[in-house]
Design a protein around this motif. Structure first.
Motif, PDB file in Angstrom:
ATOM      1  N   VAL A 146      11.001  -6.740   5.841  1.00 24.32           N
ATOM      2  CA  VAL A 146      11.439  -7.483   7.027  1.00 24.32           C
ATOM      3  C   VAL A 146      12.953  -7.385   7.190  1.00 24.32           C
ATOM      4  O   VAL A 146      13.466  -7.327   8.312  1.00 24.32           O
ATOM      5  CB  VAL A 146      10.975  -8.955   6.989  1.00 24.32           C
ATOM      6  N   PHE A 147      13.683  -7.335   6.075  1.00 24.42           N
ATOM      7  CA  PHE A 147      15.132  -7.159   6.134  1.00 24.42           C
ATOM      8  C   PHE A 147      15.467  -5.844   6.831  1.00 24.42           C
ATOM      9  O   PHE A 147      16.288  -5.804   7.759  1.00 24.42           O
ATOM     10  CB  PHE A 147      15.703  -7.180   4.719  1.00 24.42           C
ATOM     11  N   ALA A 148      14.816  -4.764   6.397  1.00 22.85           N
ATOM     12  CA  ALA A 148      15.069  -3.451   6.998  1.00 22.85           C
ATOM     13  C   ALA A 148      14.667  -3.435   8.465  1.00 22.85           C
ATOM     14  O   ALA A 148      15.377  -2.878   9.317  1.00 22.85           O
ATOM     15  CB  ALA A 148      14.314  -2.372   6.223  1.00 22.85           C
ATOM     16  N   ALA A 149      13.522  -4.050   8.793  1.00 24.73           N
ATOM     17  CA  ALA A 149      13.034  -4.054  10.182  1.00 24.73           C
ATOM     18  C   ALA A 149      13.991  -4.789  11.104  1.00 24.73           C
ATOM     19  O   ALA A 149      14.330  -4.291  12.200  1.00 24.73           O
ATOM     20  CB  ALA A 149      11.646  -4.698  10.237  1.00 24.73           C
ATOM     21  N   MET A 150      14.451  -5.956  10.701  1.00 27.09           N
ATOM     22  CA  MET A 150      15.306  -6.765  11.576  1.00 27.09           C
ATOM     23  C   MET A 150      16.707  -6.170  11.698  1.00 27.09           C
ATOM     24  O   MET A 150      17.329  -6.235  12.763  1.00 27.09           O
ATOM     25  CB  MET A 150      15.345  -8.204  11.080  1.00 27.09           C
ATOM     26  N   THR A 184       0.833  -1.202   0.000  1.00 22.84           N
ATOM     27  CA  THR A 184       0.000   0.000   0.000  1.00 22.84           C
ATOM     28  C   THR A 184       0.868   1.253   0.000  1.00 22.84           C
ATOM     29  O   THR A 184       0.379   2.356   0.266  1.00 22.84           O
ATOM     30  CB  THR A 184      -0.953   0.026   1.216  1.00 22.84           C
ATOM     31  N   PHE A 185       2.160   1.072  -0.244  1.00 27.21           N
ATOM     32  CA  PHE A 185       3.163   2.136  -0.348  1.00 27.21           C
ATOM     33  C   PHE A 185       3.473   2.794   0.996  1.00 27.21           C
ATOM     34  O   PHE A 185       3.977   3.922   1.039  1.00 27.21           O
ATOM     35  CB  PHE A 185       2.750   3.211  -1.373  1.00 27.21           C
ATOM     36  N   GLN A 186       3.180   2.076   2.095  1.00 24.90           N
ATOM     37  CA  GLN A 186       3.465   2.603   3.422  1.00 24.90           C
ATOM     38  C   GLN A 186       4.801   2.057   3.939  1.00 24.90           C
ATOM     39  O   GLN A 186       5.088   0.861   3.785  1.00 24.90           O
ATOM     40  CB  GLN A 186       2.356   2.218   4.408  1.00 24.90           C
ATOM     41  N   PRO A 187       5.622   2.907   4.577  1.00 25.88           N
ATOM     42  CA  PRO A 187       6.928   2.465   5.093  1.00 25.88           C
ATOM     43  C   PRO A 187       6.782   1.735   6.428  1.00 25.88           C
ATOM     44  O   PRO A 187       7.071   2.281   7.495  1.00 25.88           O
ATOM     45  CB  PRO A 187       7.695   3.784   5.244  1.00 25.88           C
ATOM     46  N   ARG A 188       6.369   0.485   6.362  1.00 27.96           N
ATOM     47  CA  ARG A 188       6.126  -0.263   7.596  1.00 27.96           C
ATOM     48  C   ARG A 188       6.244  -1.757   7.334  1.00 27.96           C
ATOM     49  O   ARG A 188       6.060  -2.227   6.206  1.00 27.96           O
ATOM     50  CB  ARG A 188       4.738   0.043   8.144  1.00 27.96           C
ATOM     51  N   PHE A 189       6.539  -2.480   8.414  1.00 26.23           N
ATOM     52  CA  PHE A 189       6.486  -3.937   8.373  1.00 26.23           C
ATOM     53  C   PHE A 189       5.565  -4.395   9.489  1.00 26.23           C
ATOM     54  O   PHE A 189       5.789  -4.087  10.661  1.00 26.23           O
ATOM     55  CB  PHE A 189       7.872  -4.562   8.554  1.00 26.23           C
TER      56      PHE A 189
END
Length: 266
Positions: free
Chosen positions: A205-209, A114-119
């Motif tokens: 998920v890569f960016a989040a972790m 949805t083009f949102q910067p979130r995981f």
């Protein structure tokens, strides 16, 4: 065995990460380029891992669940090996949006479908939303390296991460499709207006972790096609291999420059 690791490069294919290990060994003049590098994780089917001096090359399979399993175990390994100043980069292929095939995209911001910067992840029955900011200075350093190489087009842009390769990426060639070519084009144009330059299946998920663990991280993927012009790759296998090598060249050049700088400061 792992305490000297400074760079970790991860990608989907076990074969591709073996090729990268052999490439970086040649670039760093670590050993005879004909040497065989053993798969450290040969005892498991989860992923392959190769070590070349201070560089780890690890496969992660396809999609968020697969890379998440690998990252949990990789991050534990880095912790228990007491590694310091580690940079981790996801290298791979992607579908481009409004960029020419062969363009390398360094991710500015990962976004969801949805083009949102979130995981988002469900943990203990509750939805947890995590920060997915990547290291912007690292992205700029990679872009600078590409300009110094001056061999192919490299851009910084947003990367859309999806949960699926077909409907989740607005493809028309899957087993099911309940939308039209116009619906697809409208969606991809919205993505383009949101700054999305490419689509893949692991970046959020890569960016989040990496953010949670304090690892300096980047996502570097080559676009194999422009999805605004179709769903199928039309170029030859040889051309595709050349595109994939662009990511290896850029990341390999960056690693060499960093190691030279560290050697010069000691």
């Amino acid at each position: 065995m792992f305490g000297d690791v400074k760079f970790v490069c991860v990608g989907g294919s076990p074969w591709r990460m073996k090729v990268f290990a052999e490439y970086i060994a040649t670039e760093l003049c670590m050993e005879d380029p004909k040497s065989e590098y053993p798969n450290i994780c040969a005892g498991t089917d989860r992923y392959a891992m190769y070590k070349v001096g201070p560089v780890l090359s690890v496969s992660h399979g396809i999609g968020i669940p697969s890379i998440a399993v690998m990252l949990h175990e990789l991050i534990k390994l880095i912790h228990h090996a007491h590694c310091t100043d580690v940079t981790i980069m996801r290298i791979g292929t992607s579908g481009g949006i409004g960029v020419e095939p062969g363009t390398v995209v360094v991710t500015k911001q990962a976004v969801d479908g949805t083009f949102q910067p979130r995981f988002e992840q469900v943990i203990l029955g509750k939805t947890v939303v995590r920060d997915i900011d990547l290291d912007q200075s690292l992205a700029k350093e990679l872009l600078k390296c590409s300009k110094e190489l001056n061999q192919f087009e490299t851009v910084i842009g947003n990367t859309m991460c999806t949960m699926d390769f077909y409907e989740g990426q607005a493809r028309l060639d899957g087993a099911f499709c309940f939308y039209t070519e116009k619906d697809k084009q409208d969606y991809l144009m919205k993505a383009s207006k949101a700054g999305v330059c490419n689509i893949e299946m692991e970046s959020t998920v890569f960016a989040a972790m990496c953010k949670l663990s304090g690892l300096r991280a980047a996502v570097v993927c080559v676009a194999l096609l422009d999805r605004l012009k179709g769903d199928q790759i039309s170029c030859s296998h040889e051309v595709l291999q050349g595109y994939e090598q662009r990511v290896q060249k850029l990341v390999g050049y960056y690693i060499k420059q960093q190691l030279k700088a560290k050697a010069g400061s000691t």
